[in-house]
Design a protein around this motif. Structure first.
Motif, PDB file in Angstrom:
ATOM      1  N   PHE A 308       0.818  -1.217   0.000  1.00 32.05           N
ATOM      2  CA  PHE A 308       0.000   0.000   0.000  1.00 32.05           C
ATOM      3  C   PHE A 308       0.855   1.271   0.000  1.00 32.05           C
ATOM      4  O   PHE A 308       0.421   2.304  -0.482  1.00 32.05           O
ATOM      5  N   VAL A 309       2.049   1.228   0.583  1.00 29.46           N
ATOM      6  CA  VAL A 309       2.866   2.456   0.597  1.00 29.46           C
ATOM      7  C   VAL A 309       4.080   2.347  -0.318  1.00 29.46           C
ATOM      8  O   VAL A 309       4.994   3.154  -0.243  1.00 29.46           O
ATOM      9  N   ILE A 372      -7.728  -4.531  10.620  1.00 32.90           N
ATOM     10  CA  ILE A 372      -7.251  -3.162  10.844  1.00 32.90           C
ATOM     11  C   ILE A 372      -6.178  -2.820   9.808  1.00 32.90           C
ATOM     12  O   ILE A 372      -6.154  -1.720   9.253  1.00 32.90           O
ATOM     13  N   ALA A 374      -5.871  -4.189   6.850  1.00 33.64           N
ATOM     14  CA  ALA A 374      -6.425  -4.170   5.493  1.00 33.64           C
ATOM     15  C   ALA A 374      -7.024  -2.806   5.175  1.00 33.64           C
ATOM     16  O   ALA A 374      -7.217  -2.464   4.009  1.00 33.64           O
ATOM     17  N   ALA A 375      -7.335  -2.028   6.230  1.00 34.77           N
ATOM     18  CA  ALA A 375      -7.834  -0.671   6.024  1.00 34.77           C
ATOM     19  C   ALA A 375      -6.659   0.192   5.575  1.00 34.77           C
ATOM     20  O   ALA A 375      -5.751   0.475   6.353  1.00 34.77           O
ATOM     21  N   MET A 376      -6.677   0.579   4.299  1.00 35.69           N
ATOM     22  CA  MET A 376      -5.495   1.209   3.705  1.00 35.69           C
ATOM     23  C   MET A 376      -4.997   2.429   4.457  1.00 35.69           C
ATOM     24  O   MET A 376      -3.799   2.608   4.642  1.00 35.69           O
ATOM     25  N   ALA A 377      -5.936   3.283   4.896  1.00 34.49           N
ATOM     26  CA  ALA A 377      -5.518   4.528   5.540  1.00 34.49           C
ATOM     27  C   ALA A 377      -4.696   4.212   6.784  1.00 34.49           C
ATOM     28  O   ALA A 377      -3.696   4.885   7.072  1.00 34.49           O
ATOM     29  N   ILE A 378      -5.095   3.169   7.530  1.00 32.02           N
ATOM     30  CA  ILE A 378      -4.354   2.818   8.740  1.00 32.02           C
ATOM     31  C   ILE A 378      -3.036   2.157   8.383  1.00 32.02           C
ATOM     32  O   ILE A 378      -2.018   2.375   9.026  1.00 32.02           O
ATOM     33  N   ASP A 379      -3.055   1.378   7.317  1.00 29.81           N
ATOM     34  CA  ASP A 379      -1.810   0.718   6.909  1.00 29.81           C
ATOM     35  C   ASP A 379      -0.725   1.741   6.580  1.00 29.81           C
ATOM     36  O   ASP A 379       0.452   1.498   6.809  1.00 29.81           O
ATOM     37  N   VAL A 380      -1.141   2.889   6.037  1.00 31.47           N
ATOM     38  CA  VAL A 380      -0.154   3.927   5.730  1.00 31.47           C
ATOM     39  C   VAL A 380       0.643   4.258   6.987  1.00 31.47           C
ATOM     40  O   VAL A 380       1.857   4.424   6.957  1.00 31.47           O
ATOM     41  N   HIS A 381      -0.049   4.323   8.116  1.00 26.56           N
ATOM     42  CA  HIS A 381       0.639   4.654   9.369  1.00 26.56           C
ATOM     43  C   HIS A 381       1.399   3.464   9.945  1.00 26.56           C
ATOM     44  O   HIS A 381       2.558   3.588  10.330  1.00 26.56           O
ATOM     45  N   VAL A 382       0.777   2.284  10.007  1.00 21.34           N
ATOM     46  CA  VAL A 382       1.412   1.192  10.755  1.00 21.34           C
ATOM     47  C   VAL A 382       2.196   0.208   9.888  1.00 21.34           C
ATOM     48  O   VAL A 382       2.825  -0.706  10.420  1.00 21.34           O
ATOM     49  N   HIS A 383       2.186   0.390   8.578  1.00 17.48           N
ATOM     50  CA  HIS A 383       2.974  -0.482   7.705  1.00 17.48           C
ATOM     51  C   HIS A 383       4.443  -0.473   8.141  1.00 17.48           C
ATOM     52  O   HIS A 383       4.990   0.575   8.461  1.00 17.48           O
TER      53      HIS A 383
ATOM     54  N   LEU B  29      -7.544   9.834  11.103  1.00 17.54           N
ATOM     55  CA  LEU B  29      -7.047   8.466  11.101  1.00 17.54           C
ATOM     56  C   LEU B  29      -7.254   7.821  12.461  1.00 17.54           C
ATOM     57  O   LEU B  29      -7.683   6.676  12.546  1.00 17.54           O
ATOM     58  N   LEU B  36     -12.257   1.003  14.544  1.00 12.09           N
ATOM     59  CA  LEU B  36     -11.941  -0.376  14.185  1.00 12.09           C
ATOM     60  C   LEU B  36     -11.571  -1.200  15.413  1.00 12.09           C
ATOM     61  O   LEU B  36     -11.989  -2.349  15.564  1.00 12.09           O
ATOM     62  N   SER B  97     -12.576   3.371   5.525  1.00 12.23           N
ATOM     63  CA  SER B  97     -11.118   3.497   5.405  1.00 12.23           C
ATOM     64  C   SER B  97     -10.711   3.884   3.992  1.00 12.23           C
ATOM     65  O   SER B  97      -9.789   4.670   3.792  1.00 12.23           O
ATOM     66  N   TYR B 101      -8.505   6.986   2.678  1.00 11.31           N
ATOM     67  CA  TYR B 101      -7.285   6.739   1.913  1.00 11.31           C
ATOM     68  C   TYR B 101      -7.291   7.514   0.600  1.00 11.31           C
ATOM     69  O   TYR B 101      -6.287   8.089   0.199  1.00 11.31           O
ATOM     70  N   TYR B 159       8.826   8.162   7.084  1.00  6.90           N
ATOM     71  CA  TYR B 159       7.736   7.894   8.030  1.00  6.90           C
ATOM     72  C   TYR B 159       7.744   8.918   9.168  1.00  6.90           C
ATOM     73  O   TYR B 159       8.738   9.075   9.869  1.00  6.90           O
ATOM     74  N   ARG B 164       1.118  10.437  11.030  1.00  3.68           N
ATOM     75  CA  ARG B 164       0.458   9.216  10.534  1.00  3.68           C
ATOM     76  C   ARG B 164       0.671   9.011   9.032  1.00  3.68           C
ATOM     77  O   ARG B 164      -0.223   8.519   8.343  1.00  3.68           O
ATOM     78  N   LYS B 166       3.374   7.900   5.695  1.00  2.11           N
ATOM     79  CA  LYS B 166       4.559   7.137   5.330  1.00  2.11           C
ATOM     80  C   LYS B 166       4.492   6.889   3.837  1.00  2.11           C
ATOM     81  O   LYS B 166       3.424   6.730   3.269  1.00  2.11           O
ATOM     82  N   HIS B 167       5.657   6.897   3.193  1.00  2.00           N
ATOM     83  CA  HIS B 167       5.698   6.396   1.819  1.00  2.00           C
ATOM     84  C   HIS B 167       7.090   5.911   1.502  1.00  2.00           C
ATOM     85  O   HIS B 167       8.065   6.486   1.978  1.00  2.00           O
TER      86      HIS B 167
END
Lengths: 542, 347
Positions: A308-309, A372, A374-383, B29, B36, B97, B101, B159, B164, B166-167
């Protein structure tokens, strides 16, 4: 059902009697003995991978890097990942319990291709030993993911040798998968229709399907790395016009389905344990079967959620996220059905049942944190943070390893003919549950706070949670070492188990323990659906 | 502790169990995350509660006979309703979500674009007016900042936990990431993608300042070259101007005004001349040959670093189509070249 006269008798002639020369083991074609060979190999690799894990947790007790050098630390987590994924988790349940049980569960005398089965073990063991040696001597530090271009151009370590070993071990997976599939198709006893198969057999079937379809992609990917490194053909290297993200696509196209190789067999085991110790038929057999197959198929459509990122297109991201939510549905149904199987049962809290309950609890947490992620917006943070580390350990260790231990305890009397200490086995099951949660729950919080994974040093205020995690790892280690002690003890001193100590219904319990060389004196005929515990109940009480 | 050997002391945060919300995205977020977690907690407690309740109620020590199980039809209905309920819940969470996104992915119009180049093991930052930093990024609060991320070697990942976001910074590509800081202060910057020996020391900080303070900070940075000016001189020193400027248009296409326009290719079709195209054309000139020209340009791969490429792109981006015959040597005489005022001159 079972004949009581046979119950307590120690069989005079069985698969373990006689033949203790080395070649009686290394050249055996008996699926039960090959099961033991795998059992020995994976236990060995598990403890090597475990030592690496303990060193990692010891290093992380302090924020600075004081125990290991950065390079040693990187090698430790690489070794931990490579060994645990490929040489422990993937072969764990299918190759030990599966090897031992699949022919017996379906009323066959062996697997379809006994020699292929032996070859598969040799390929696995030689390949895996080779990898462990190259990782130790050649200092591989890429992580188990081998991401390019780091792995191809920047690390000066023995990546190519390690990849070759993993490539070789892949063939073992493929051969085992083929063997199981053919066996399940062609060698079922009379009356053992598909809808009478135990769920463990169904799970093994689905796992074999994934092994056969996904492993070649990994082999091709590793081959492409070799081509790039040896001939300078640009595949993944941007300087040569390649695309490093392509590697990630290929890698996860294998490795995400491989995650299901690492959980489906555990689900199969737990279905056997829950039904036996709830003395109940499984709630919704058909939907359990459909769920197993749905997980295996949907598992092929979600690999992009690892990227995702990384810069994949927005639309691809949305689709991968959607499928990741959907793949959770069959797992949710399975969890619900295990719980519902307890309804109106007669519940016995034996050690295998405690492991099964641990599995359900830990798998539920692991699965829901997967939602949690799989929710893309959250994955951006916790990936790439400890949140992900905690999530997949809940599935693979909390789920698969717990199920594996539960299965080993459940079928130990069948495999060895002897019982183990009831008290110690319950203590071990509890130590595992508590130790596991103490190790990995703090990592969810660390992850949301932002601590990236694969960090050798970290900011000082993450220390408290890291210390908790390291203490938990100590308790977890006790949970893993205890069975090694009392199970070994029981091999020699345990009291004879009899054919069916748990009063279970599967065909494997209808033969003596340990089973005769060819499993059954007479091939059984199957006349009822699996898990007919209720009928048994009526026979005995009513 | 780690700071003694690290590059920068860590930002002090003290013991916390939830990260600070310091960007416009963080609040939205966290709301989703807490939602969730609440749904997941209810489901987990339901499973745990049922296991405990059933184990108590149906323990084997309770002798009385058990009633018949629900019929196959009833159990099937129960399963379908559970499945239906889960489906609705999961799809709701998915929609929520994904909506968030997509907002993040598209992003608002940026007030400025800052170049960030990852390199084993540091972050090199270049502001639009030429100020450069390493492992530190000063930004004004309340403005949309767009980062253009790339890497000189392996994959890194930029990050900022308190924002919140990251890329990954992927070599050979430009990735975009935006944020809007809401509070002045210092925030941690981590590399999140494993990148070799000192991955865990690839840490830095974001310093968010009020716009006035930010301006003051910029003014204090002293002499500097804007990327356009630096790009113009690089354009000359690497010999690009020999073929690519002037009215001749014989050996190579003129690059004045090429940025943001479709370019016809020798292989047929067209390609949009964006950052990625310009970068590829410098490093892999054979990849997209412009229609009407021969593939005679040499590759600059290995001779030019990512920061220089970004400066040249900035320079090309500043050129207008009417700058046809622009001679870069003129523009570098001054300390800065105001955009669009450069005068064309015949060779």
């Amino acid at each position: 059902m079972s004949t009581p006269s046979l119950e307590q008798r120690w069989p005079r002639d069985h698969y373990l009697s006689g033949g203790f020369r080395l070649r009686d083991w290394l050249l055996t074609t008996d699926h039960k003995r090959i099961g033991w060979l795998y059992f020995a190999s994976i236990t060995f690799f598990f403890f090597i991978g475990g030592i690496a894990a303990l060193l990692i947790r010891l290093e992380l007790i302090t924020p600075g890097g004081d125990l290991l050098s950065p390079d040693t630390y990187n090698q430790m987590f690489s070794m931990h990942g490579i060994i645990m994924v490929w040489f422990f988790l993937i072969p764990s349940i299918p190759n030990t319990l599966g090897n031992f049980l699949i022919p017996m569960m379906i009323g066959a005398r062996d697997l379809a291709f006994p020699k292929l089965n032996l070859l598969s073990w040799h390929v696995y063991t030689i390949g895996a030993l080779f990898v462990v040696l190259t990782v130790l001597l050649g200092a591989v530090d890429t992580g188990w993911t081998f991401y390019t271009p780091y792995s191809t151009l920047f690390t000066e370590t023995a990546v190519l040798a390690a990849a070759t070993g993993v490539f070789v071990v892949g063939f073992s997976s493929i051969l085992t998968g083929i063997n199981f599939m053919v066996t399940l198709h062609k060698m079922r006893a009379p009356g053992m229709s598909w809808m009478r198969l135990p769920l463990f057999a169904w799970a093994t079937y689905a796992t074999s399907l994934i092994m056969i379809l996904a492993t070649p992609v990994l082999s091709i990917t590793l081959l492409l790395i070799a081509v790039e490194r040896l001939f300078g053909i640009g595949i993944f290297d941007p300087a040569l016009g390649g695309d490093p993200i392509l590697f990630q696509h290929l890698f996860w196209f294998y490795s995400h389905p491989a995650v299901y190789i690492m959980i489906l067999p555990g689900m199969g085991v737990v279905s056997e344990l829950i039904t036996c110790f709830a003395r109940n038929s499984v709630f919704g057999y058909k939907s359990m079967v459909i769920s197993i197959m749905a997980i295996a198929l949907f598992g092929f459509l979600v690999w992009g959620h690892h990227m995702f990122v990384a810069g994949q297109s927005m639309y691809a991201g949305v689709m991968f996220s959607l499928f990741s939510f959907l793949v959770a549905l069959p797992s949710a149904i399975k969890t619900f059905n295990w719980t519902a199987t307890l309804y109106r049962g007669r519940i016995l809290l034996t050690a295998p049942m405690l492991y099964a309950f641990s599995f359900i609890g830990l798998f539920t947490i692991g699965g829901l944190t997967g939602i949690i992620l799989a929710a893309m917006a959250i994955d951006v943070h916790v990936h790439d943070t400890y949140f992900v580390v905690a999530h997949f350990h809940y599935i693979m260790v909390g789920g698969m390893v717990t199920a594996y231990l539960g299965g080993v305890h459940f079928w130990w009397p069948k495999m060895t003919g002897r019982m183990f200490s009831e008290l110690w086995s319950k203590v071990a099951a509890l130590a595992l549950f508590i130790g596991f949660n103490l190790t990995f729950f703090p990592q969810f919080i660390l992850g949301y706070l932002g601590m990236p994974r694969r960090y050798h040093e970290y900011p000082a205020d993450f220390q408290l949670l890291n210390v908790m995690s390291s203490l938990g790892a100590g308790a977890l280690a006790i949970g893993y070492l205890l069975p090694l002690v009392y199970l070994t003890w029981s091999l020699f001193r345990g009291k004879p188990a009899g054919a069916n100590p748990w009063g279970a219904t599967g065909l494997e319990w209808q033969t003596s323990s340990p089973p005769p060389k060819h499993n059954f004196v007479q091939i059984p005929r199957v006349s009822e659906p699996p898990y007919a515990y209720r009928n048994q109940d009526q026979e005995t009480t009513g | 502790m780690s700071a003694q050997k690290g590059y920068l002391p860590d930002t002090e945060e003290g013991l916390r169990f939830f990260p600070e919300q310091a960007s416009t995205f963080a609040g939205d977020l966290d709301f989703l995350f807490i939602g969730l977690v609440a749904v997941c907690a209810v489901m987990t407690l339901l499973v745990f509660g049922l296991i405990v309740a059933f184990t108590y109620r149906y323990h084997a020590s309770r002798q009385k006979p058990r009633e018949a199980l629900p019929s196959a039809r009833t159990s099937h209905r129960i399963e379908l309703s559970v499945l239906g309920a889960m489906f609705v819940i999961f799809m709701g969470l998915f929609a929520w979500s994904t909506h968030l996104y997509l907002d993040l992915y598209r992003g608002p119009e940026a007030a400025m674009t800052i170049n960030v180049v990852g390199k084993q093991w540091m972050w090199k930052v270049q502001h639009p007016d030429g100020v450069r930093e390493i492992n530190t990024l000063h930004v004004p609060v309340g403005e949309t900042i767009e980062l253009r991320l790339t890497s000189e070697d392996v994959i890194h990942s930029f990050y900022i936990p308190d924002y919140r976001i990251k890329h990954d910074a992927v070599p050979g590509t430009y990735r975009k990431l935006w944020f809007e800081a809401t509070k002045p202060g210092q925030y941690r910057l981590f590399c999140a993608e494993y990148c070799g020996s000192y991955h865990s020391r690839m840490r830095g900080k974001i310093i968010a300042l009020d716009p006035a303070d930010y301006q003051r900070w910029l003014d204090d940075q002293g002499e500097r070259e804007t990327p356009e000016v630096r790009g113009a001189s690089l354009f000359r020193s690497y010999g690009c101007s020999g073929c690519h400027l002037g009215s001749s248009n014989v050996r190579a296409p003129s690059l004045a005004g090429v940025y943001g326009r479709p370019v016809p290719l020798a292989s047929g079709g067209t390609v949009m001349a964006d950052e990625a195209y310009l970068r590829d054309s410098i490093l892999q000139p054979q990849k997209h040959v412009v229609a009407g020209f021969s593939p005679i340009m040499p590759s600059y791969s290995g001779q030019i670093d990512e920061g220089e490429i970004l400066s040249i792109i900035a320079y090309l981006q500043s050129l207008e189509p009417e700058d046809q015959a622009l001679n870069p040597s003129d523009t570098t005489r001054g300390s800065a070249m105001p955009e669009g005022t450069a005068q064309g001159e015949s060779p």
